[in-house]
Scaffold this motif. Structure first.
Motif, PDB file in Angstrom:
ATOM      1  N   LEU A 127       0.799  -1.131   0.023  1.00  0.00           N
ATOM      2  CA  LEU A 127       0.254  -0.102  -0.037  1.00  0.00           C
ATOM      3  C   LEU A 127       0.846   1.478   0.188  1.00  0.00           C
ATOM      4  O   LEU A 127       0.170   2.368  -0.328  1.00  0.00           O
ATOM      5  CB  LEU A 127      -1.008   0.285   1.337  1.00  0.00           C
ATOM      6  CG  LEU A 127      -2.135  -1.023   1.235  1.00  0.00           C
ATOM      7  CD1 LEU A 127      -2.698  -0.947   2.340  1.00  0.00           C
ATOM      8  CD2 LEU A 127      -3.086  -0.882   0.075  1.00  0.00           C
ATOM      9  N   MET A 128       1.987   1.225   0.365  1.00  0.00           N
ATOM     10  CA  MET A 128       3.104   2.371   0.341  1.00  0.00           C
ATOM     11  C   MET A 128       2.896   3.136  -0.957  1.00  0.00           C
ATOM     12  O   MET A 128       2.773   4.338  -0.858  1.00  0.00           O
ATOM     13  CB  MET A 128       4.373   1.971   0.717  1.00  0.00           C
ATOM     14  CG  MET A 128       4.629   1.800   2.068  1.00  0.00           C
ATOM     15  SD  MET A 128       3.925   2.907   3.331  1.00  0.00           S
ATOM     16  CE  MET A 128       5.208   4.322   2.673  1.00  0.00           C
ATOM     17  N   PRO A 129       3.075   2.647  -2.326  1.00  0.00           N
ATOM     18  CA  PRO A 129       3.036   3.388  -3.281  1.00  0.00           C
ATOM     19  C   PRO A 129       1.725   3.963  -3.644  1.00  0.00           C
ATOM     20  O   PRO A 129       1.410   5.164  -4.327  1.00  0.00           O
ATOM     21  CB  PRO A 129       3.133   2.317  -4.649  1.00  0.00           C
ATOM     22  CG  PRO A 129       3.781   1.458  -3.996  1.00  0.00           C
ATOM     23  CD  PRO A 129       3.571   1.125  -2.429  1.00  0.00           C
ATOM     24  N   VAL A 130       0.336   3.266  -3.180  1.00  0.00           N
ATOM     25  CA  VAL A 130      -0.941   4.053  -3.097  1.00  0.00           C
ATOM     26  C   VAL A 130      -0.983   5.098  -2.127  1.00  0.00           C
ATOM     27  O   VAL A 130      -1.480   5.979  -2.754  1.00  0.00           O
ATOM     28  CB  VAL A 130      -1.705   2.959  -2.941  1.00  0.00           C
ATOM     29  CG1 VAL A 130      -3.124   3.438  -2.690  1.00  0.00           C
ATOM     30  CG2 VAL A 130      -1.787   1.845  -3.828  1.00  0.00           C
ATOM     31  N   LEU A 131      -0.417   5.034  -1.177  1.00  0.00           N
ATOM     32  CA  LEU A 131      -0.384   6.188  -0.149  1.00  0.00           C
ATOM     33  C   LEU A 131       0.356   7.509  -0.931  1.00  0.00           C
ATOM     34  O   LEU A 131      -0.183   8.351  -0.616  1.00  0.00           O
ATOM     35  CB  LEU A 131       0.080   5.792   1.304  1.00  0.00           C
ATOM     36  CG  LEU A 131       0.160   6.734   2.381  1.00  0.00           C
ATOM     37  CD1 LEU A 131      -1.281   7.071   2.629  1.00  0.00           C
ATOM     38  CD2 LEU A 131       1.014   6.238   3.572  1.00  0.00           C
ATOM     39  N   ASP A 132       1.451   7.100  -1.392  1.00  0.00           N
ATOM     40  CA  ASP A 132       2.269   8.151  -2.053  1.00  0.00           C
ATOM     41  C   ASP A 132       1.577   8.798  -2.936  1.00  0.00           C
ATOM     42  O   ASP A 132       1.295   9.972  -3.221  1.00  0.00           O
ATOM     43  CB  ASP A 132       3.512   7.800  -2.554  1.00  0.00           C
ATOM     44  CG  ASP A 132       4.488   7.298  -1.518  1.00  0.00           C
ATOM     45  OD1 ASP A 132       4.500   7.722  -0.322  1.00  0.00           O
ATOM     46  OD2 ASP A 132       5.265   6.577  -1.920  1.00  0.00           O
ATOM     47  N   GLU A 133       0.795   7.832  -3.899  1.00  0.00           N
ATOM     48  CA  GLU A 133      -0.108   8.607  -5.133  1.00  0.00           C
ATOM     49  C   GLU A 133      -1.171   9.338  -4.365  1.00  0.00           C
ATOM     50  O   GLU A 133      -1.616  10.493  -5.093  1.00  0.00           O
ATOM     51  CB  GLU A 133      -0.795   7.533  -5.851  1.00  0.00           C
ATOM     52  CG  GLU A 133      -1.695   7.957  -7.008  1.00  0.00           C
ATOM     53  CD  GLU A 133      -2.163   6.817  -7.642  1.00  0.00           C
ATOM     54  OE1 GLU A 133      -2.859   7.023  -8.740  1.00  0.00           O
ATOM     55  OE2 GLU A 133      -2.212   5.552  -7.356  1.00  0.00           O
ATOM     56  N   LEU A 134      -1.987   8.998  -3.256  1.00  0.00           N
ATOM     57  CA  LEU A 134      -2.788   9.816  -2.750  1.00  0.00           C
ATOM     58  C   LEU A 134      -2.453  11.038  -2.065  1.00  0.00           C
ATOM     59  O   LEU A 134      -2.989  11.977  -2.309  1.00  0.00           O
ATOM     60  CB  LEU A 134      -3.212   9.105  -1.401  1.00  0.00           C
ATOM     61  CG  LEU A 134      -4.475   7.931  -1.860  1.00  0.00           C
ATOM     62  CD1 LEU A 134      -4.890   7.082  -0.586  1.00  0.00           C
ATOM     63  CD2 LEU A 134      -5.948   8.412  -2.337  1.00  0.00           C
ATOM     64  N   HIS A 135      -1.032  11.133  -1.400  1.00  0.00           N
ATOM     65  CA  HIS A 135      -0.717  12.257  -1.204  1.00  0.00           C
ATOM     66  C   HIS A 135      -0.299  13.223  -2.304  1.00  0.00           C
ATOM     67  O   HIS A 135      -0.278  14.534  -2.011  1.00  0.00           O
ATOM     68  CB  HIS A 135       0.674  12.018  -0.340  1.00  0.00           C
ATOM     69  CG  HIS A 135       0.423  11.491   1.206  1.00  0.00           C
ATOM     70  ND1 HIS A 135      -0.483  12.154   1.873  1.00  0.00           N
ATOM     71  CD2 HIS A 135       0.821  10.291   1.578  1.00  0.00           C
ATOM     72  CE1 HIS A 135      -0.502  11.367   2.954  1.00  0.00           C
ATOM     73  NE2 HIS A 135       0.307  10.283   2.949  1.00  0.00           N
ATOM     74  N   ARG A 136       0.127  12.753  -3.249  1.00  0.00           N
ATOM     75  CA  ARG A 136       0.441  13.632  -4.542  1.00  0.00           C
ATOM     76  C   ARG A 136      -0.759  14.278  -5.028  1.00  0.00           C
ATOM     77  O   ARG A 136      -1.023  15.468  -5.610  1.00  0.00           O
ATOM     78  CB  ARG A 136       1.295  12.886  -5.545  1.00  0.00           C
ATOM     79  CG  ARG A 136       2.667  12.584  -5.332  1.00  0.00           C
ATOM     80  CD  ARG A 136       3.498  12.090  -6.425  1.00  0.00           C
ATOM     81  NE  ARG A 136       2.893  10.726  -7.108  1.00  0.00           N
ATOM     82  CZ  ARG A 136       2.955   9.517  -6.905  1.00  0.00           C
ATOM     83  NH1 ARG A 136       3.728   9.258  -5.833  1.00  0.00           N
ATOM     84  NH2 ARG A 136       2.374   8.534  -7.413  1.00  0.00           N
TER      85      ARG A 136
END
Length: 151
Positions: A127-136
């Motif tokens: 889920l880390m890449p997904v969390l980064d995408e949400l933050h961007r």
């Protein structure tokens, strides 16, 4: 008679609002809240404080909120080039958030294998890449809100 005319003018003008900052503020805040709520659900999942099903459901609910905000903005019309540019930028930011929410929902719901999958404590590191995408996506909308003078 005058009251009826005033009501009709109000109804007609609300059907095709100019995408002024005031008309876009509510949908923008709704979309921002949806992205932040989903990021929180992903963070809780990463920490093992919630299940995959609960996170996936939250992401799906927030996606519906962004879809509603998108429809609200699409219901506005631009009276000049600046208004059209703002409306287009808002819709682009909403599309970015929608994609991030879909990715979050799908990642939260995706089976990773093993009997513990979906339970609290199973490995959610994917889920880390997904969390980064949400933050961007949130940062993009925040910058647009700041530019439009929305706090």
């Amino acid at each position: 008679m005058l009251l009826t005319f005033a009501l009709l003018v109000g109804v007609v003008s609300s059907c095709s609002e100019s995408p002024s900052t005031q008309a876009l503020e509510g949908p923008m805040k709704d979309a921002s809240a949806a992205a932040r709520t989903t990021a929180m659900a992903v963070e809780l999942r990463l920490k093992g404080h919630t299940t995959a099903a609960a996170g996936s459901t939250a992401a799906d609910d927030m996606l519906k909120q962004v879809d509603s905000a998108t429809k609200d903005v699409q219901g506005t019309s631009a009276s000049n080039g600046d208004d059209q540019d703002l409306r287009d930028d808002v819709l682009a930011a909403f599309a970015t958030i929608s994609r991030a929410l879909i990715h979050a929902r799908d990642a939260l719901a995706a089976p990773q294998g093993g009997p513990e999958e979906g339970r609290i404590g199973s490995d959610p590191s994917h889920l880390m890449p997904v969390l980064d995408e949400l933050h961007r996506a949130s940062d993009q909308l925040d910058a647009l809100m700041t530019k439009a003078g929305i706090q």
